[in-house]
Design an enzyme around this catalytic site. Structure first.
Site, PDB file in Angstrom:
ATOM      1  N   SER A 144       0.864  -1.189   0.000  1.00 30.16           N
ATOM      2  CA  SER A 144       0.000   0.000   0.000  1.00 30.16           C
ATOM      3  C   SER A 144       0.891   1.225   0.000  1.00 30.16           C
ATOM      4  CB  SER A 144      -0.865   0.014   1.263  1.00 30.16           C
ATOM      5  OG  SER A 144      -1.456   1.286   1.448  1.00 30.16           O
ATOM      6  N   TYR A 157      -2.680  -1.212  10.443  1.00 29.59           N
ATOM      7  CA  TYR A 157      -2.549  -1.437   8.993  1.00 29.59           C
ATOM      8  C   TYR A 157      -1.197  -0.917   8.499  1.00 29.59           C
ATOM      9  CZ  TYR A 157      -3.949  -1.129   3.998  1.00 29.59           C
ATOM     10  OH  TYR A 157      -4.035  -1.259   2.628  1.00 29.59           O
TER      11      TYR A 157
HETATM   12  C1  BGC Z   1      -6.267   1.641   1.898  1.00 29.16           C
HETATM   13  C2  BGC Z   1      -7.478   2.489   1.581  1.00 29.16           C
HETATM   14  C3  BGC Z   1      -7.067   3.941   1.363  1.00 29.16           C
HETATM   15  C4  BGC Z   1      -5.942   4.026   0.366  1.00 29.16           C
HETATM   16  C5  BGC Z   1      -5.441   5.452   0.152  1.00 29.16           C
HETATM   17  C6  BGC Z   1      -5.199   1.851   0.886  1.00 29.16           C
HETATM   18  O1  BGC Z   1      -4.069   1.118   1.247  1.00 29.16           O
HETATM   19  O2  BGC Z   1      -6.642   0.269   1.934  1.00 29.16           O
HETATM   20  O3  BGC Z   1      -8.394   2.390   2.620  1.00 29.16           O
HETATM   21  O4  BGC Z   1      -8.171   4.685   0.892  1.00 29.16           O
HETATM   22  O5  BGC Z   1      -4.865   3.221   0.810  1.00 29.16           O
HETATM   23  O6  BGC Z   1      -5.201   6.107   1.363  1.00 29.16           O
END
Ligand code: BGC
Length: 256
Positions: A144, A157
């Site tokens: 991410s 997360y």
């Molecule tokens: C998350 C989303 C978020 C996006 C941008 C992703 O890794 O799962 O919830 O909107 O990042 O911030």
């Protein structure tokens, strides 16, 4: 020749979202696909139909990546059905929103187990099997932008994705001599079920779009295109890096 002709790929969490998009794209590029789900059997059926529609072959394996016996089941199924496993995509992931002071231990443990412990031990077994078979391999982690960028309210997360970044960097060094490459794809805001709440709230969506220079959310195809390239023989010299796909989100900066 198609990009992934003759390959076999396992994509965790491929019953929806980015995982489903990658399974479809890999099949279009000639790969056979092991489709994995933990809860949504219907979603996995949809993915299998997409794979078959693309003229390829697939199997569905129910498995929870946080369980050691399920990890073995997943990879063994690939060898039993297709005789090999060349590509692992660690895609299954989850997030849980809470202010830092209110994070529950059980939620923290679950996020870490799905997003980090699962990929860790699944990759370990994948590599052990490659070592025995004396085969090269490809590992792609769906990380991410938050492996690098703060995300208030999502600390567990972010911790898991930051861990995934160092997991990838370490393994690039350790597995390179075995001709196994590993890279992360770092998506920004993509239209998938993980964003369900956001997508239903126009105010929040508009605020997010203000931060994205390309002025749209990403699609699963945007992610799958790069995943297919990184999984292919053409990417043989690429290892140890993160590739951001976020419409410019991470670079966004404005002054009044
Ligand atoms: C998350 C989303 C978020 C996006 C941008 C992703 O890794 O799962 O919830 O909107 O990042 O911030």
């Amino acid at each position: 020749m198609k990009l992934l002709e003759g390959k076999v790929a396992l994509i965790t969490g491929s019953s929806s979202g980015i995982g489903q998009g990658i399974a479809k794209k890999f099949a279009e590029e000639g790969s056979r696909v092991v489709i994995n789900y933990s809860r949504s059997a219907e979603g996995a059926d949809v993915t299998l139909a997409m794979v078959q529609e693309a003229g390829s072959d697939g199997i569905i394996v129910q498995a929870d990546v946080t369980r050691t016996e399920d990890i073995r089941k997943l990879i063994d199924a690939a060898y039993e059905k297709f005789g090999a496993l060349d590509i692992l995509v660690n895609n299954a992931g989850m997030e849980k929103k809470a202010p830092f002071t209110e994070v529950l231990e059980a939620d923290y443990d679950r996020v870490m187990a799905v997003n980090l412990r699962g990929p860790f031990f699944l990759t370990q077994y994948f590599v052990q099997k490659l070592q025995t078979a004396k085969m090269p391999g490809r590992i792609i982690n769906i990380s991410s932008v938050h492996e690098d960028m703060a995300f208030p309210g999502f600390t567990s997360y972010c911790v898991s994705k930051g861990g995934m970044r160092m997991f990838m960097r370490n393994l690039a060094v350790e597995l390179g001599p075995m001709n196994i490459t590993i890279n992360n794809i770092a998506p920004g805001a993509i239209q998938t079920p993980i964003n369900k709440n956001l997508l239903q709230d126009q105010g929040k969506l508009d605020a997010l779009l203000m931060n994205i220079p390309l002025k749209r959310l990403g699609t699963t195809e945007d992610i799958a295109e790069l995943a297919a390239f990184l999984a292919s023989d053409k990417a043989g010299y690429i290892t140890g890096s993160t590739y951001v796909i976020d419409g410019g989100l991470m670079r966004n900066y404005h002054e009044q």
